[in-house]
Design an enzyme around this catalytic site. Sequence first.
Site, PDB file in Angstrom:
ATOM      1  CB  CYS A 103      -1.562   6.717   2.045  1.00 64.07           C
ATOM      2  SG  CYS A 103       0.054   6.353   2.768  1.00 64.07           S
TER       3      CYS A 103
ATOM      4  CD  GLU B 206      -1.832   2.276   1.759  1.00 62.38           C
ATOM      5  OE1 GLU B 206      -1.312   3.160   1.036  1.00 62.38           O
ATOM      6  OE2 GLU B 206      -2.133   2.451   2.937  1.00 62.38           O
TER       7      GLU B 206
END
Length: 476
Positions: free
Chosen positions: A284, A250
Amino acid sequence: MTHTEVAEPHTAGLLDEITVAAASGRAIPDAATGETIGHAPVHTVDDLNAAIDAARAAQPAWAALSHAERSRILHRAADEIEAHAEELAQIIAREQGKPLNGPGARFEAGGCAAWVRQAADTVLEPEVLFEAEGTRSELHYAPLGVVGAIGPWNWPALIAIWQIAPSLRMGNTVVTKPSEYTPLSVLAVAALLNRHLPPGVLTVVSGGRDVGEALAAHPGLDKIMFTGSTATGRRIVESSAHNLARLTLELGGNDAGIVLPGTDVPAIAQNLFWGIFINTGQTCAALKRLYVHDSLYDDVVQALAELAETTPMGPGTDEGSALGPLSTRQQFDVVSRLVEEARAAGARVVTGGKPAPELGAHFYRPTVVADITDGVGLVDEEQFGPVIPVIRYSDLEDAVARANASAQGLGASVWSADVDEALAVAARLEAGTVWINQHGTLNPQVPFGGVKGSGYGMEFGREGLKAVSAPKVITR
């Protein structure tokens, strides 16, 4: 923008358990004040090797337990986290800097328990692939073995749980390496879990870059999970190639949002603001660049600027804070540079655009930048801070093309009063998740992952369990 009521830290018990003497550890500063919170152990590559050996030895017995028994253990661990949630939240607020309230440190601590429970309760039954007279094929999911997990500093405890909980649920053991900036949060949540786990099932290795590099290349691992930058993700792919460890990556995201004409700006303003500024922009999947139609451009810029100017900023332990400091000097410098480059390129800083030194060394005022376009670093790069560039568009095709021009594709969002129109645009955006009239909201039952340079592999829910399992077809 400041508040002075500061919560009394209630961390002594848990901190005493996870910290070491100053002579043998590394000082970890409070993100807001620079004051030393405690000293984290400094583990070595030899410690990593020993942890992986212990994890491999413990794994068969852990895998031999039934799913129901592992789930019962995880529920007890979740109860432990909940019982010590305030202690954990105080550590997170001081070490990482996020405020206690709102979508902050208490939210993160509570999320740790919630994600453990969801992993424990998610059912992954064998799937019948083919059945006919005299034959039947089923797809089963077995443990992989030992999972190596490398976490970031922005949501340190919660992202560690995202990696740990499903891995344990499926019968794997875990060796996790936290960021050098936020080891205490991960040591704390792991200590709570380990009050209920057998020895060797979960180990935290609190070391430097050399330990992370050794973990990524270690032949004793069957799976590597990493959350962090795209550049580091590429290095992990290279390091893991020789033993073909499975990967879940990720990576970074430069998430785009598109506001369509006809949108009710007051109705979306709060969701829009927190989609951008959650954790002071250090997420993020936060909204990093916003494309707004000509007809609404001035209204959106004004609404965001008003919220930026009235949302309180201060130390994480200040009960009145809603925005905290940047966690590291490095990130503070990145944000400062990108804003100054945008200003030099002719962009208009509507509000913010400068540090807040009266609050502490790493505070940067929430910033809205207008009259900017693609090709400027603040738009093209992931700023990872409390700054939003607002880009004007008149043609929707152009806005979609610009949103998709990024090398990253973690999340995106569409904002509109017409849900059908928004869905049509969402289908064309290149991202692992596209939200409608919200951004960055996550659900432990709903899979999450990126495309393009934002990585691959899914987390959460049934797909997350599959990602930490070895598929096995049994035909009879």
